[in-house]
Design an enzyme around this catalytic site. Sequence first.
Site, PDB file in Angstrom:
ATOM      1  N   GLU A   9      -5.472  10.914  10.576  1.00 50.10           N
ATOM      2  CA  GLU A   9      -5.172  10.213   9.317  1.00 50.10           C
ATOM      3  C   GLU A   9      -4.531  11.162   8.307  1.00 50.10           C
ATOM      4  O   GLU A   9      -3.563  10.821   7.623  1.00 50.10           O
ATOM      5  CB  GLU A   9      -6.447   9.580   8.743  1.00 50.10           C
ATOM      6  N   ARG A  58       6.798  -3.884  -0.689  1.00 55.22           N
ATOM      7  CA  ARG A  58       7.014  -4.507   0.614  1.00 55.22           C
ATOM      8  C   ARG A  58       8.372  -4.130   1.209  1.00 55.22           C
ATOM      9  O   ARG A  58       8.634  -4.426   2.370  1.00 55.22           O
ATOM     10  CB  ARG A  58       6.917  -6.035   0.497  1.00 55.22           C
ATOM     11  N   GLU A 117       3.855  10.324   5.890  1.00 52.79           N
ATOM     12  CA  GLU A 117       4.300   9.162   5.087  1.00 52.79           C
ATOM     13  C   GLU A 117       4.793   9.578   3.702  1.00 52.79           C
ATOM     14  O   GLU A 117       5.797   9.093   3.212  1.00 52.79           O
ATOM     15  CB  GLU A 117       3.135   8.203   4.858  1.00 52.79           C
ATOM     16  N   LYS A 153      -0.858  10.672   6.611  1.00 59.59           N
ATOM     17  CA  LYS A 153      -0.646  10.633   5.151  1.00 59.59           C
ATOM     18  C   LYS A 153       0.446  11.622   4.752  1.00 59.59           C
ATOM     19  O   LYS A 153       1.337  11.320   3.982  1.00 59.59           O
ATOM     20  CB  LYS A 153      -1.954  10.946   4.407  1.00 59.59           C
ATOM     21  N   TRP A 187      13.497  -4.986   3.190  1.00 66.08           N
ATOM     22  CA  TRP A 187      13.228  -3.878   4.108  1.00 66.08           C
ATOM     23  C   TRP A 187      14.139  -4.161   5.295  1.00 66.08           C
ATOM     24  O   TRP A 187      13.951  -5.135   6.018  1.00 66.08           O
ATOM     25  CB  TRP A 187      11.769  -3.858   4.553  1.00 66.08           C
ATOM     26  N   CYS A 204       9.878  -7.620   3.872  1.00 70.67           N
ATOM     27  CA  CYS A 204      10.589  -7.948   2.641  1.00 70.67           C
ATOM     28  C   CYS A 204       9.634  -8.647   1.681  1.00 70.67           C
ATOM     29  O   CYS A 204       8.589  -9.140   2.081  1.00 70.67           O
ATOM     30  CB  CYS A 204      11.759  -8.870   2.951  1.00 70.67           C
ATOM     31  N   LYS A 246       4.687  -1.839   2.805  1.00 71.51           N
ATOM     32  CA  LYS A 246       3.227  -1.951   2.772  1.00 71.51           C
ATOM     33  C   LYS A 246       2.669  -2.782   3.911  1.00 71.51           C
ATOM     34  O   LYS A 246       1.639  -2.457   4.509  1.00 71.51           O
ATOM     35  CB  LYS A 246       2.780  -2.536   1.438  1.00 71.51           C
ATOM     36  N   ASN A 289      12.310 -13.559   4.942  1.00 73.00           N
ATOM     37  CA  ASN A 289      11.486 -12.417   5.357  1.00 73.00           C
ATOM     38  C   ASN A 289      11.085 -12.672   6.811  1.00 73.00           C
ATOM     39  O   ASN A 289      10.450 -13.683   7.106  1.00 73.00           O
ATOM     40  CB  ASN A 289      10.233 -12.298   4.486  1.00 73.00           C
ATOM     41  N   GLY A 290      11.479 -11.780   7.698  1.00 73.58           N
ATOM     42  CA  GLY A 290      11.158 -11.981   9.117  1.00 73.58           C
ATOM     43  C   GLY A 290      12.350 -11.612   9.977  1.00 73.58           C
ATOM     44  O   GLY A 290      13.274 -10.934   9.513  1.00 73.58           O
ATOM     45  N   HIS A 323      -4.456  23.435  24.850  1.00 76.83           N
ATOM     46  CA  HIS A 323      -3.685  22.885  25.977  1.00 76.83           C
ATOM     47  C   HIS A 323      -2.233  22.603  25.595  1.00 76.83           C
ATOM     48  O   HIS A 323      -1.567  21.778  26.218  1.00 76.83           O
ATOM     49  CB  HIS A 323      -4.370  21.615  26.499  1.00 76.83           C
TER      50      HIS A 323
HETATM   51  C1  AGP Z   1      -0.762   3.504   6.217  1.00 81.05           C
HETATM   52  O1  AGP Z   1      -0.772   4.320   5.118  1.00 81.05           O
HETATM   53  C2  AGP Z   1       0.464   2.746   6.418  1.00 81.05           C
HETATM   54  N1  AGP Z   1       0.788   1.964   5.308  1.00 81.05           N
HETATM   55  C3  AGP Z   1       0.522   1.969   7.711  1.00 81.05           C
HETATM   56  O2  AGP Z   1       0.354   2.849   8.773  1.00 81.05           O
HETATM   57  C4  AGP Z   1      -0.513   0.844   7.831  1.00 81.05           C
HETATM   58  O3  AGP Z   1      -1.777   1.377   8.006  1.00 81.05           O
HETATM   59  C5  AGP Z   1      -0.158  -0.023   9.036  1.00 81.05           C
HETATM   60  O4  AGP Z   1       1.113  -0.579   8.820  1.00 81.05           O
HETATM   61  C6  AGP Z   1      -1.194  -1.125   9.271  1.00 81.05           C
HETATM   62  O5  AGP Z   1      -1.206  -1.982   8.197  1.00 81.05           O
HETATM   63  P1  AGP Z   1      -2.391  -3.050   8.051  1.00 81.05           P
HETATM   64  O6  AGP Z   1      -3.675  -2.308   7.912  1.00 81.05           O
HETATM   65  O7  AGP Z   1      -2.027  -3.814   6.818  1.00 81.05           O
HETATM   66  O8  AGP Z   1      -2.358  -3.909   9.284  1.00 81.05           O
END
Ligand code: AGP
Length: 611
Positions: A484, A27, A491, A488, A73, A2, A606, A99-100, A507
Amino acid sequence: MCGIVAYVGHREAYPVLLKGLKRLEYRGYDSAGVAVLNDGLKVVKKQGKVSVLEDHAASVYLSSHIGIGHTRWATHGEPSDANSHPHTSGSGKIAIVHNGIIENYDSLKYELLKKGHVFNSETDSEVLIHFIEDIQENEKCDLEQALRLALQRVVGAYVVVLVSEDDPDTLFAARKGSPLVIGVGKGEHFLASDATPIIEYTNEVVYVNDYEVAIIRNNELSLKNLENEYKAPYVQTLDMDLAAIEKEGYDHFMLKEIHEQPKTIHDCLRGRLDAEKGFLRLGGIHKYAEQLQNANRIIIISCGTSWHAGLVAEYIIEELCRIPVEVEYSSEFRYRNPIINEGDVLIAISQSGETADTLVAIEKAKSMGAIVFGVCNVVGSSIARTSHEGVYTHAGTEIGVASTKAFTAQLSVLAMIAMKVAHDKGTISDERYHLLLKELDAISSKVAKAILQEEKIKLIAKEIKDMTNCLYLGRGYNFPIALEGALKLKEISYIHAEGYPAAEMKHGPIALIDDGLPVIIVATKDSYYEKIVSNIQEVKARKGKVIAIVSEGDDVIPSMVDHVIEVPNVNEVLMPLVSVIPLQLLSYYIGVLRGCDVDQPRNLAKSVTVE
Ligand code: AGP
């Protein structure tokens, strides 16, 4: 997770809160809300983005010089108006943003329900504010004391900020496990989950530590621990400018951040690498340089994209430094009862520096005697402050939820660490060391060249945007890049995608291949080239549609595949810094063409500050 913002001072609070929430929306964007004190507590909150709240609040009189705000969030309770923050106490006189996660909220709620408390939401946060007020009434104490007493009994992670009708000029805040920054202005204070809502007002900040409570008024900021002992606030000056958090004419932060990479990689190398003079200097690896050099084993912990950077680092460190490396998902490492031996060194990689899984894994490793190096992007973040030493990636503020420029900056730092340790250990020749220095020094311009394929990538995106599945393949240094690329795409476009070592395809995943499945193969010129060419033939033999990332001037693969995207030739050790670029752009354009919110993809945030 959050985003929290709060203000007390001489300005109108609501505009400051609203602008701050928009800055923090990356966030979490399930709901938003504010509470201000004007002739009593005024709470306005709504499910949806901050813009929905803004429309909803337009007709509400919210004039005040003090207030709190939240963008959510969802963890406990689905996104809804009722579960939106701020939540109020039983009397309705105190409001909280949180937040938490309060892990023992159930047992607290049970106690409070027995006492007749009534709850309007399913959230742990509402239970907390009822609990605090209950202590205040029973212990006949003030709100600050009730807050400290309550926090001694909750289990979990939190940043909370409270306003109360009985203390109309005071903000009460506390932190454990989630991030909180306080901006110190002239006769005013700004509170936020990170510095982005603060820098347009002041660059003087205080990072609140775990188990600290802050009492804030216009001209006062005092910090205490939960045992009521004062702590001296440590004011730091932020090196950040407003432009860094603006889109600067780009449609999305993600596209801006992809285009920033030639500069951000340059910024990351500046003052650390001098190819002419043949030296590398990493100030953050000094006191424990010997432990790193003589490490028996290096354990890399991280999550998501940072985990992929860790995988690339495994290849580089093992090849150059001849030190065994294990790459662990932080969450699995933390709860797997890991083995840490004398001489083991940990590298924790995190863009935000606030990822809870990685934070708790670091605490675990430190408690078992490991030296921890942090590789972080956010200056002053928790992982940076809790690691023994470390290196900042200097990629600047990354707003797009999908990590791009932070990833290539992480790869740059990890490559520098490996090259320095290898050179100091003598596991690579001087000649190879200087060659790699020159290659890394030149990488920014090669990344810029890779970005020039943008128009071609847009056309390919148009062609495959309606796919429902996608397979990414790579070998060696490009295997983590295939992972990666798949992440992407998942996401940004919500298309199911998998990354795989190309040889592993035989396999199992090869069963997925038919003329409807696009297969993206990272096939640049390297020591695995011949092998990846055969893998391409295996896919084409099953009528797979192949999009290949190839090295400039490749005259073999283009005739075998449906589309090629060329990238400049680079030493294979550093190739991931360039081969990832087309995959970032491809996922971006597929996401945009599918109408997805590429900067704030659904269900994501984020930085993941809860376990
Ligand atoms: C990547 O695009 C994502 N936002 C997510 O997987 C991110 O890499 C992951 O949450 C780790 O975040 P950090 O590097 O801030 O620890």
